[in-house]
Design an enzyme around this catalytic site. Structure first.
Site, PDB file in Angstrom:
ATOM      1  N   SER A  74       0.796  -1.232   0.000  1.00 40.99           N
ATOM      2  CA  SER A  74       0.000   0.000   0.000  1.00 40.99           C
ATOM      3  C   SER A  74       0.822   1.273   0.000  1.00 40.99           C
ATOM      4  CB  SER A  74      -0.954   0.007   1.190  1.00 40.99           C
ATOM      5  OG  SER A  74      -2.095  -0.766   0.900  1.00 40.99           O
ATOM      6  N   LYS A  77       0.113   3.637  -2.739  1.00 44.29           N
ATOM      7  CA  LYS A  77      -0.943   4.651  -2.630  1.00 44.29           C
ATOM      8  C   LYS A  77      -0.364   6.066  -2.533  1.00 44.29           C
ATOM      9  CE  LYS A  77      -4.670   1.849  -0.536  1.00 44.29           C
ATOM     10  NZ  LYS A  77      -4.131   0.488  -0.389  1.00 44.29           N
ATOM     11  N   SER A 132      -6.230   2.821   4.647  1.00 47.34           N
ATOM     12  CA  SER A 132      -5.636   2.194   3.467  1.00 47.34           C
ATOM     13  C   SER A 132      -6.713   1.486   2.648  1.00 47.34           C
ATOM     14  CB  SER A 132      -4.531   1.210   3.874  1.00 47.34           C
ATOM     15  OG  SER A 132      -3.603   1.043   2.831  1.00 47.34           O
TER      16      SER A 132
END
Length: 380
Positions: A74, A77, A132
């Site tokens: 993640s 991101k 997330s």
């Protein structure tokens, strides 16, 4: 004087010979150039790759295989936000269609978005940064013209930032074949993102209230608490935030930025021996970086973005397949976190800060309203 990290798993591939940011960053192993009085590097580092840099000057203070290509989880991101966040006013409202939350990877971390309900853009971004939430990423991607268009724009943004180790396959960082980045590239993304006031505000937010479902009896819409899964936020002195990530294939990865005495440092750690070590090693490297200020020579540099020539190569919508997104809208200056700065609750894995004797004990934060499946996640 300097202590190298203990042995770790062999890299998946050698770093490039002509590395972006300087020749030494392409060499294997620890790279550091101490001057008189320089502190020793931490001796118990297990990350397969890490880098310590100055976010303002871009100087790399020390590194270990920083161009090694690894699954980013993640932390990808960060690039998603750097690409898409400038496009939509934070106060804009979007009604979520059912297809916008379909096709999300099994076991993804979710903030709990429901179809046929309206959400403000700033709520969606809190879902991205705090929980997330892959559902929030997918909704914003659809607003941006679709998942594939967003992936293409993220790749274009990476290229504009000279992040040559990165290949984007999914916008949320979910484990996908061929999706890789590096500690060096993730630091480039974080450095660029922190220049945006909204990005800086979201990644520093420790907890917030998120819009919930509509009560069938009263017709009133509820809300529930979400907390940032970043385990150092509110615990490491001066931490600004940025992003953590954990998946089955990627292991744990963390990009952290902290400010002290007017200096902002970036540390990225990828794939240490365990989940907890990604935080412990980030904190240890931040401590070292602040102590080493003025006592080491840089071993490389975080390069600057390629100046635009004609069309701006920053991932703005248009020119790729899929419906074009609305034109970019500058967001108003951030006014700070959405809620009071109470320490965040434990993250979605329920682990504590084991072995952390120097941090401030965490208080009780808000709980999670969305179920997070744990078999295979894209959040840490």
């Amino acid at each position: 004087m300097l202590v190298a990290p203990v042995a770790v798993a062999a890299p998946q591939q050698p770093p490039p010979s002509a590395a972006v940011g300087g020749e030494r960053l392409g060499n294997p192993g620890v790279q550091v150039a101490p001057l008189a009085g320089a502190p020793a590097l931490p001796g118990d580092l297990t990350g397969q790759s890490w880098i310590v840099s100055d976010a303002t000057s871009g100087e790399v203070l020390a590194s270990y295989n920083p161009h090694l290509k690894l699954p980013p989880a993640s932390t990808l991101k960060i690039l998603f936000a750097d690409t898409v966040l400038p496009k939509f006013d934070r106060n804009a409202v979007h009604k979520v269609a059912d297809e916008e939350i379909q096709g999300i990877g099994a076991g993804s971390s979710l903030v709990g978005i429901k179809e046929n309900l309206e959400y403000r853009v700033e709520d969606l971004w809190r879902g991205v940064f705090l929980s997330s939430g892959n559902d929030a990423v997918h909704v914003l991607s659809h607003m941006n013209g679709g998942v594939q268009q967003t992936v293409a724009e993220m790749q274009a943004r990476a290229e504009a930032l000279q992040a040559k180790d990165t290949r984007v396959v999914s916008p949320d960082g979910y484990d996908m074949d061929g999706q890789v980045s590096s500690a060096y590239d993730l630091s480039l993304f974080a450095r660029a993102g922190l220049r945006n006031a909204d990005f800086r505000s979201y990644c520093a937010t420790r907890d917030a209230m998120f819009p919930g479902a509509v009560d069938k009896n009263t017709g009133q819409r509820g809300s529930f608490g979400i907390a940032n899964t970043d385990r150092l936020l509110g615990k490491y002195p001066g931490l600004i935030g940025v992003k953590n990530g954990t998946t089955t294939n990627a292991g744990s990865t963390f990009v952290g930025a902290a400010e002290r005495d007017g200096r902002t440092l970036l540390v990225t750690v990828m794939h240490p021996a365990s989940y907890q070590k990604v935080y412990d090693e980030t904190a240890a490297l931040l401590d070292w970086g602040f102590a080493a200020a003025g006592k080491v020579q840089p071993v490389g540099k975080l390069v600057d973005e390629v100046p635009p020539g004609g069309a701006e190569p920053t991932g703005q919508a248009g020119g790729t397949a899929g419906a074009p997104a609305p034109p970019p809208h500058p967001s108003p200056a951030a006014t700070g976190p959405a809620t009071a700065g109470a320490p965040a609750a434990a993250g979605d894995d329920g682990l504590g800060l084991v072995g952390w004797s120097a941090v401030v004990p965490a208080g009780v934060g808000v709980g999670y309203g969305a179920l997070v499946l744990r078999r295979r996640r894209s959040a840490g």
